[in-house]
Design an enzyme around this catalytic site. Structure first.
Site, PDB file in Angstrom:
ATOM      1  CB  THR A 185      -0.871   0.044   1.258  1.00 13.70           C
ATOM      2  OG1 THR A 185       0.007   0.102   2.382  1.00 13.70           O
ATOM      3  CG2 THR A 185      -1.746  -1.185   1.377  1.00 13.70           C
ATOM      4  CD  GLU A 330      -5.256  -2.476   2.087  1.00 13.81           C
ATOM      5  OE1 GLU A 330      -5.615  -1.923   1.023  1.00 13.81           O
ATOM      6  OE2 GLU A 330      -4.679  -1.872   3.010  1.00 13.81           O
ATOM      7  CE  LYS A 438     -15.991  12.052  13.392  1.00 14.20           C
ATOM      8  NZ  LYS A 438     -15.147  11.101  14.016  1.00 14.20           N
ATOM      9  CD1 TRP A 443     -19.238  12.844  11.332  1.00 14.79           C
ATOM     10  CD2 TRP A 443     -19.497  10.969  10.147  1.00 14.79           C
ATOM     11  NE1 TRP A 443     -18.833  11.795  12.119  1.00 14.79           N
ATOM     12  CE2 TRP A 443     -18.979  10.627  11.412  1.00 14.79           C
ATOM     13  CE3 TRP A 443     -19.727   9.949   9.233  1.00 14.79           C
ATOM     14  CZ2 TRP A 443     -18.710   9.318  11.791  1.00 14.79           C
ATOM     15  CZ3 TRP A 443     -19.459   8.643   9.602  1.00 14.79           C
ATOM     16  CH2 TRP A 443     -18.954   8.331  10.869  1.00 14.79           C
TER      17      TRP A 443
HETATM   18  P1  ADP Z   1      -6.334   1.778  -5.365  1.00 13.05           P
HETATM   19  O1  ADP Z   1      -5.538   0.731  -5.984  1.00 13.05           O
HETATM   20  O2  ADP Z   1      -7.795   1.629  -5.651  1.00 13.05           O
HETATM   21  O3  ADP Z   1      -5.866   3.197  -5.553  1.00 13.05           O
HETATM   22  P2  ADP Z   1      -5.433   2.091  -2.703  1.00 13.05           P
HETATM   23  O4  ADP Z   1      -5.310   0.971  -1.752  1.00 13.05           O
HETATM   24  O5  ADP Z   1      -4.220   2.841  -3.117  1.00 13.05           O
HETATM   25  O6  ADP Z   1      -6.161   1.425  -3.886  1.00 13.05           O
HETATM   26  O7  ADP Z   1      -6.480   3.144  -2.190  1.00 13.05           O
HETATM   27  C1  ADP Z   1      -7.769   2.740  -1.827  1.00 13.05           C
HETATM   28  C2  ADP Z   1      -8.565   3.935  -1.410  1.00 13.05           C
HETATM   29  O8  ADP Z   1      -8.742   4.833  -2.513  1.00 13.05           O
HETATM   30  C3  ADP Z   1      -9.962   3.595  -1.012  1.00 13.05           C
HETATM   31  O9  ADP Z   1     -10.023   3.107   0.304  1.00 13.05           O
HETATM   32  C4  ADP Z   1     -10.670   4.919  -1.196  1.00 13.05           C
HETATM   33  O10 ADP Z   1     -10.466   5.783  -0.100  1.00 13.05           O
HETATM   34  C5  ADP Z   1      -9.977   5.517  -2.389  1.00 13.05           C
HETATM   35  N1  ADP Z   1     -10.774   5.274  -3.592  1.00 13.05           N
HETATM   36  C6  ADP Z   1     -10.608   4.314  -4.513  1.00 13.05           C
HETATM   37  N2  ADP Z   1     -11.529   4.423  -5.479  1.00 13.05           N
HETATM   38  C7  ADP Z   1     -12.317   5.476  -5.161  1.00 13.05           C
HETATM   39  C8  ADP Z   1     -13.459   6.097  -5.762  1.00 13.05           C
HETATM   40  N3  ADP Z   1     -13.983   5.675  -6.906  1.00 13.05           N
HETATM   41  N4  ADP Z   1     -13.995   7.152  -5.121  1.00 13.05           N
HETATM   42  C9  ADP Z   1     -13.486   7.605  -3.972  1.00 13.05           C
HETATM   43  N5  ADP Z   1     -12.410   7.066  -3.363  1.00 13.05           N
HETATM   44  C10 ADP Z   1     -11.837   6.017  -3.949  1.00 13.05           C
END
Ligand code: ADP
Length: 538
Positions: A185, A330, A438, A443
């Site tokens: 990550t 994940e 908040k 929220w």
């Molecule tokens: P990715 O490979 O999808 O970028 P990451 O693990 O780097 O995965 O990041 C995941 C996070 O990215 C998610 O938990 C979310 O907060 C954000 N995210 C992914 N897709 C979207 C989306 N379509 N809209 C808003 N947030 C998103």
């Protein structure tokens, strides 16, 4: 009583076997790092992947060893990844956009033995090679003619290395739960953590991706994964597309609007996937040159919230279906996709776009729910927001060499996102739990304000953070990057937002900066912005 069916292990190399046998002539087209377009088919690709596996075995690589790649989406990268996994070793796709300290950290943490590296990244690797002692060999993904002068110890040209092995090799056989891939990550908070995919999770996730309501391609499609393989397995595409028998078009290092457009045209690409920033570049190129997209039928956009303007333009002007997706490393990474369903298919105009702004529904094999701070289940009413939890066979159960417990007692994984889910199962992300604002006990969704602000003329990028407030605990501060030559000001933006979001969500203040910091996967680094505006007074 157990059923009497075959115990057929779900191993990713069977995907390539299937593609080579049943779709052997389907092409894999690559914009090579050296320049020209290169064409192979799945039959050749499988032969080359077998040679990779045999060559690695000669190097002493065995089950469970970590082999790193630092490479763009190319045919060579795909054959290395199948070769590594088909031997039972683990393909560690390193994201070259991570900070140097993070690169050193993850390669040491993974104890990678060999690194396959694209020409582009050789200087980057030269600068850190002394700090990654576990790597005993560097294989540069090129041929002898293009081999650079390099200070890397024990460096070899890939094609020469590969030429020394034939394809007389049988894939290894092992348990389907064997680790296949490792992807860290981006570590916006703390150190990057290793997500360890298994063969079984990858195969099931590929089948998931090929459900019609997800990417839904078939063997007639030509698919261009712009999202890199080092970004959560190119969102499964490099597994799912050969499984579907569709053609794979690989963009190499060409991520700009023109390079992408040229491939879309020359290869008659029908489906593609990328983060919003890439589509911005393409849309700009199309607008500047008055171009159309005659072949492209659908695009998967995710990784960050897809802006309204992008959905509107792609769907209305270019007649290209936008599939808004959400997921995370994940989750292998697909969590939801927002295709229309039986109940929403008749939506038109604004209503349709509003629905497409939601992140969508889960495919079969992903479960999700929202809970409150005390872990009580919340209703699917499209209004109530809560912590988004997921589970399924392609969701992590832990991190590599990490003791942290990541699942609750019922096997749910907390995504760290805040979302609502409506009666039809469409989920909408409203925030990351650490970014939610908040205000007066309620929220405020920073994402919704950002998305709305992006529609205002002159706004190139928008970010919202919560800033301490004596009466309301926190209030939103809107941070804007103007488009070049724009003079859009605070009043214009607030007037634009007025009526489009709840009155009490209107930002308390607007600040203008030259650049918003991004993570290695293209997300806004809110932590950096919070540091920058620490102590801000309204
Ligand atoms: P990715 O490979 O999808 O970028 P990451 O693990 O780097 O995965 O990041 C995941 C996070 O990215 C998610 O938990 C979310 O907060 C954000 N995210 C992914 N897709 C979207 C989306 N379509 N809209 C808003 N947030 C998103």
């Amino acid at each position: 009583m157990l059923g009497l069916m075959q115990d057929y292990p779900l191993l990713v190399q069977t995907i390539l076997d299937h593609a080579a046998l049943n779709h052997g002539n389907r092409e894999m087209v690559t914009r090579s790092i050296e320049g020209p377009i290169r064409r192979r088919n799945y039959r050749d690709l499988r032969i080359r992947a077998l040679r990779v596996a045999k060559a690695l075995q000669k190097e002493g690589i065995a089950l469970g060893d970590r082999i790193a790649t630092m490479a763009w989406n190319t045919d060579r990268h795909v054959e290395v990844w199948y070769g590594v996994m088909g031997l039972g070793a683990i393909s560690h796709t390193v994201n070259p956009r991570l900070f140097v300290e993070q690169l050193v950290y993850i390669m040491n943490h993974a104890e990678d033995k060999i690194l396959f590296v694209d020409l582009t990244f050789v200087p980057l690797v030269e600068a850190i090679a002394a700090k990654i002692p576990s790597i005993k060999k560097y294989i540069i993904l090129t041929d002898e003619t293009h081999m650079p002068e390099t200070s890397l110890p024990n460096a070899h040209a890939y094609e020469t290395w590969l030429a020394a092995s034939d394809a007389d090799f049988d894939w290894s056989s092992f348990d389907e739960n064997t680790a296949a891939g490792l992807c860290y990550t981006s570590g916006t908070t703390g150190k990057p953590k290793g997500v360890l995919y298994s063969h079984r999770s990858n195969v099931l996730h590929s089948l998931m991706c090929n459900q019609p309501d997800v990417l839904g391609v078939d063997s007639r499609d030509n698919v261009l994964p712009i999202v890199p393989m080092f970004h959560a397995n190119a969102w499964a595409i490099t597994f799912a597309i050969p499984a579907a028998g569709a053609s794979l078009i690989m963009p190499g290092a060409g991520m700009d609007g023109k390079s992408i457009y040229d491939l879309l045209e020359s290869e008659k690409v029908t489906a593609s996937a990328a983060v919003p920033t890439v589509w911005l570049g393409l849309l700009q190129h199309l607008a500047d040159n008055d171009l159309k997209l005659p072949y492209l039928r659908r695009v998967l956009i995710g990784g960050a919230a897809c802006p309204r303007m992008m959905i509107e333009t792609l769907e209305n002007k270019y007649d290209c279906e936008v599939i808004h997706g959400w997921g995370m490393t994940e989750m292998s990474p697909i969590g939801t996709t927002g295709k229309l369903n039986y109940a929403t298919q008749h939506l038109q105009g604004k209503d349709k776009i509003n629905l497409k702004l939601k992140q969508g529904r889960t495919p079969y094999l992903v479960e999700m729910k929202i809970v409150d701070d005390e872990h009580n289940d919340l209703p699917r009413d499209g209004k109530t927001s809560g912590h988004l939890l997921v589970r399924g066979p392609a969701v992590s159960s832990g991190y590599y060499k990490h003791d942290e417990k990541v699942l609750d007692e019922n096997g749910w994984f907390n995504t760290g996102d805040i979302a609502n889910i409506d009666e039809l199962g469409y989920m909408q992300i409203t925030d990351r739990d650490k970014d939610v604002i908040k205000s007066g006990g309620e929220w405020i969704s920073s994402i919704e304000i950002e998305n709305t602000a992006l529609g205002c003329d002159g706004v190139a990028e928008a970010a919202v953070i919560g800033v301490a407030h004596p009466k309301w605990t926190e209030r939103p501060l809107l941070i804007i990057v103007r488009k070049p030559d724009s003079e859009v000001n605070r009043e214009d933006i607030l007037a634009y937002l007025d009526g489009k979001i709840a009155k009490w969500w209107l930002p308390e203040a607007v600040e203008f900066i030259d650049e918003i910091p991004h993570t290695a996967t293209g997300k806004i680094q809110k932590m950096k912005l919070r540091e920058k505006f620490d102590g801000y007074k309204f």
